[in-house]
Design a protein around this motif. Structure first.
Motif, mmCIF file in Angstrom:
data_model
loop_
_atom_site.group_PDB
_atom_site.id
_atom_site.type_symbol
_atom_site.label_atom_id
_atom_site.label_comp_id
_atom_site.label_asym_id
_atom_site.label_seq_id
_atom_site.Cartn_x
_atom_site.Cartn_y
_atom_site.Cartn_z
ATOM 1 N N THR A 166 1.078 -1.210 0.006
ATOM 2 C CA THR A 166 0.126 -0.088 0.083
ATOM 3 C C THR A 166 0.946 1.166 -0.043
ATOM 4 O O THR A 166 0.786 2.209 -0.672
ATOM 5 C CB THR A 166 -0.886 -0.180 1.050
ATOM 6 N N TYR A 204 0.700 4.247 -2.725
ATOM 7 C CA TYR A 204 0.590 5.713 -2.424
ATOM 8 C C TYR A 204 1.632 6.461 -2.941
ATOM 9 O O TYR A 204 1.495 7.581 -3.388
ATOM 10 C CB TYR A 204 0.388 5.862 -0.722
ATOM 11 N N ARG A 205 2.901 6.004 -2.884
ATOM 12 C CA ARG A 205 4.039 6.523 -3.575
ATOM 13 C C ARG A 205 3.917 6.830 -4.784
ATOM 14 O O ARG A 205 4.026 7.830 -5.289
ATOM 15 C CB ARG A 205 5.352 5.858 -3.242
ATOM 16 N N GLN A 225 1.275 6.941 -6.616
ATOM 17 C CA GLN A 225 0.097 7.766 -6.872
ATOM 18 C C GLN A 225 0.230 9.122 -6.221
ATOM 19 O O GLN A 225 -0.612 10.106 -6.358
ATOM 20 C CB GLN A 225 -1.425 7.172 -6.314
ATOM 21 N N LYS A 265 -0.030 10.079 -3.035
ATOM 22 C CA LYS A 265 -0.904 10.233 -2.041
ATOM 23 C C LYS A 265 0.127 10.420 -0.615
ATOM 24 O O LYS A 265 -0.178 11.228 0.292
ATOM 25 C CB LYS A 265 -1.718 9.206 -1.716
ATOM 26 N N GLY A 266 0.879 9.417 -0.499
ATOM 27 C CA GLY A 266 1.515 9.626 0.973
ATOM 28 C C GLY A 266 3.021 10.364 1.005
ATOM 29 O O GLY A 266 3.352 10.997 -0.084
ATOM 30 N N HIS A 311 2.186 13.557 7.376
ATOM 31 C CA HIS A 311 0.964 12.953 6.695
ATOM 32 C C HIS A 311 0.124 12.091 7.632
ATOM 33 O O HIS A 311 -1.030 12.183 7.351
ATOM 34 C CB HIS A 311 1.674 11.745 5.686
#
Length: 93
Positions: A31, A35-36, A38, A40-41, A61
């Motif tokens: 996950t 996220y990386r 996309q 996101k995180g 975050h």
């Protein structure tokens, strides 16, 4: 998941490896990779054959996620209710 080596290399100062970052964020490693990808995180830095994440970015975050949980921007993600149409009545014959 990579096998732990006998000669564990420590992460750069102020960083943790992806496994510990995922554990701190209560996510799986996959996950965190997603996220990386996309955006996101927190963005990790590539290190020889590993990814290192800045501890301050992880905490920022997590704080952002907590704030969104406390004060959501929207009530929910669903569509607004559609107006009800009046029922047609049958004409008496």
């Amino acid at each position: 998941m990579p096998r732990p080596s006998k000669n564990e290399v420590p992460p750069p100062a102020g960083h943790v490896w992806i496994e510990e970052a995922a554990q701190r964020m209560s996510l799986t490693v996959q996950t965190l990779y997603n996220y990386r990808k996309q955006g996101k995180g927190p963005q990790g830095i590539p290190w020889p054959r590993r990814l290192a994440f800045n501890i301050a970015e992880i905490e920022a975050h997590l704080d952002e996620r907590r704030q969104r949980a406390i004060r959501p921007t929207r009530l929910h993600e669903s569509r607004p209710a559609e107006p009800r149409l009046a029922r047609r009545t049958r004409a008496a014959a």
